[in-house]
Design a protein around this motif. Structure first.
Motif, PDB file in Angstrom:
ATOM      1  N   ALA A   1       0.848  -1.195   0.000  1.00 45.86           N
ATOM      2  CA  ALA A   1       0.000   0.000   0.000  1.00 45.86           C
ATOM      3  C   ALA A   1       0.886   1.248   0.000  1.00 45.86           C
ATOM      4  O   ALA A   1       1.839   1.344  -0.757  1.00 45.86           O
ATOM      5  N   ARG A   2       0.602   2.173   0.861  1.00 42.92           N
ATOM      6  CA  ARG A   2       1.255   3.484   0.845  1.00 42.92           C
ATOM      7  C   ARG A   2       2.657   3.448   1.464  1.00 42.92           C
ATOM      8  O   ARG A   2       2.896   2.785   2.471  1.00 42.92           O
TER       9      ARG A   2
ATOM     10  N   SER B   1     -10.536   6.614   6.290  1.00 45.75           N
ATOM     11  CA  SER B   1     -11.111   6.719   4.946  1.00 45.75           C
ATOM     12  C   SER B   1     -10.956   5.448   4.114  1.00 45.75           C
ATOM     13  O   SER B   1     -11.612   5.303   3.084  1.00 45.75           O
ATOM     14  N   SER B   2     -10.094   4.534   4.557  1.00 48.71           N
ATOM     15  CA  SER B   2      -9.850   3.283   3.809  1.00 48.71           C
ATOM     16  C   SER B   2     -10.088   2.096   4.724  1.00 48.71           C
ATOM     17  O   SER B   2      -9.140   1.565   5.322  1.00 48.71           O
TER      18      SER B   2
ATOM     19  N   VAL C   1     -23.874   5.561   4.092  1.00 47.21           N
ATOM     20  CA  VAL C   1     -23.856   7.016   3.978  1.00 47.21           C
ATOM     21  C   VAL C   1     -22.428   7.531   3.851  1.00 47.21           C
ATOM     22  O   VAL C   1     -22.129   8.398   3.012  1.00 47.21           O
ATOM     23  N   LEU C   2     -21.521   6.993   4.656  1.00 50.91           N
ATOM     24  CA  LEU C   2     -20.121   7.425   4.619  1.00 50.91           C
ATOM     25  C   LEU C   2     -19.503   7.165   3.244  1.00 50.91           C
ATOM     26  O   LEU C   2     -18.762   8.002   2.712  1.00 50.91           O
TER      27      LEU C   2
ATOM     28  N   THR D   1     -15.559   7.585   3.081  1.00 54.53           N
ATOM     29  CA  THR D   1     -14.794   6.335   3.037  1.00 54.53           C
ATOM     30  C   THR D   1     -14.787   5.816   1.598  1.00 54.53           C
ATOM     31  O   THR D   1     -15.719   6.061   0.831  1.00 54.53           O
ATOM     32  N   LYS D   2     -13.719   5.096   1.255  1.00 54.71           N
ATOM     33  CA  LYS D   2     -13.577   4.582  -0.106  1.00 54.71           C
ATOM     34  C   LYS D   2     -14.427   3.328  -0.326  1.00 54.71           C
ATOM     35  O   LYS D   2     -14.840   3.046  -1.453  1.00 54.71           O
ATOM     36  N   THR D   3     -14.661   2.564   0.738  1.00 53.68           N
ATOM     37  CA  THR D   3     -15.521   1.385   0.690  1.00 53.68           C
ATOM     38  C   THR D   3     -16.388   1.386   1.946  1.00 53.68           C
ATOM     39  O   THR D   3     -16.235   2.260   2.807  1.00 53.68           O
ATOM     40  N   ARG D   4     -17.271   0.421   2.057  1.00 52.75           N
ATOM     41  CA  ARG D   4     -18.129   0.341   3.232  1.00 52.75           C
ATOM     42  C   ARG D   4     -17.297   0.090   4.496  1.00 52.75           C
ATOM     43  O   ARG D   4     -16.425  -0.766   4.503  1.00 52.75           O
TER      44      ARG D   4
END
Length: 291
Positions: free
Chosen positions: A113-114, A143-144, A194-195, A201-204
């Motif tokens: 990842a990052r 967020s991820s 909703v997020l 967020t990028k996914t649920r």
């Protein structure tokens, strides 16, 4: 208490026997920090100029996405930006080599990842309590969402001034989770949808992510806990590296400057002992599936 376990590795593509590889994986999955005191990420001469420059933008770290070649969080331009990006890409390649040789059991499952570069001295850094990494905490990404993924991180102290990086390593994850369990509140119905719809967020966001984010915040906001929690002080010298599941190990970065870090994601089911994952521990305490 989590332990720091030393391994004699001095090459980013080491040839290790199966027994040593198994010992490293056992240590990581048990919630220990794998310390590689002889593993140095050697800086190239042109990269040393980066350590005399103001590189940061508004972020506390500079980030690089190896898959996209994308650099964020820096104000550098021109040749300086090119050197910075090349250094971070080189570190990403080195950690990919390292994990493929050290963690053979995870072959094909570990996702890079990052990459981040952390050029700011921790002591005296002004930030909110939520972003204050000098407070004991476990990791999750707002967020991820992680879902059924683990967070494995490889760090290297690249301080050219030979200053160590100081950490605190705290209590076992289950002890922390039990301490805060009754304070964790269930997510509002439909909140994960909703997020995601709002792009927050990028996914649920799973229930697991929801509780882990609360756990992160409860720990950092709890001054009494920060003062009384058991921990071990650890010093990582310049020229050394270390690996840890930061979603499992309670940790705090207390002092130091100039570190490189690489994040990897690992499915819980790819672990040698999945029952040791924070997801499975929380599910056991709450007696239900969370992701």
């Amino acid at each position: 208490m989590s332990h720091v376990v030393n391994f004699a590795v001095s090459d980013w593509a080491p040839r290790l026997d199966a027994e040593t590889q198994a010992s490293i994986i056992d240590a990581l999955e048990s919630g220990d920090v794998v310390f590689l005191p002889q593993l140095e990420f050697v800086l190239e001469e042109k990269e040393r100029t980066l350590f005399q420059s103001a590189l940061l933008g508004r972020s506390k770290n500079i980030s690089f996405l190896p898959a996209k070649g994308e650099l964020k969080g820096t104000d550098s331009i021109g040749s300086e930006r090119h050197v910075l990006q090349a250094m971070m890409a080189r570190f990403a390649r080195a950690t990919a080599d390292l994990t493929s040789h050290l963690l053979g059991l995870y072959a094909g499952e570990l996702k890079q990842a990052r990459t981040s570069f952390r050029p700011v001295e921790i002591v005296g850094r002004q930030t909110s309590w939520r972003k204050d990494d000098s407070r004991l905490h476990v990791d999750n990404f707002p967020s991820s969402p992680c879902g059924t993924q683990r967070i494995l991180r490889v760090f290297s102290n690249v301080d050219p001034g030979n200053h160590p990086r100081h950490w605190r390593v705290g209590e076992p994850f289950e002890s922390v989770a039990r301490h805060y369990l009754k304070t964790l509140k269930a997510p509002l119905p439909g909140s994960s949808r909703v997020l995601q719809t709002l792009g927050i967020t990028k996914t649920r966001r799973s229930e697991y992510d929801h509780y882990m984010l609360q756990l992160h915040d409860r720990m950092k906001a709890d001054t009494a806990y920060q003062q009384r929690a058991g921990y071990t002080d650890v010093s990582f010298p310049s020229g050394s590296s270390w690996m840890v599941f930061t979603d499992h190990v309670s940790h705090a970065a207390m002092a130091g400057q100039f570190a490189l870090e690489q994040t990897f994601m690992l499915p819980v089911d790819a672990m040698h002992t999945p029952s040791q994952a924070p997801l499975r521990i929380l599910e056991g305490l709450m007696q239900r599936r969370l992701a």
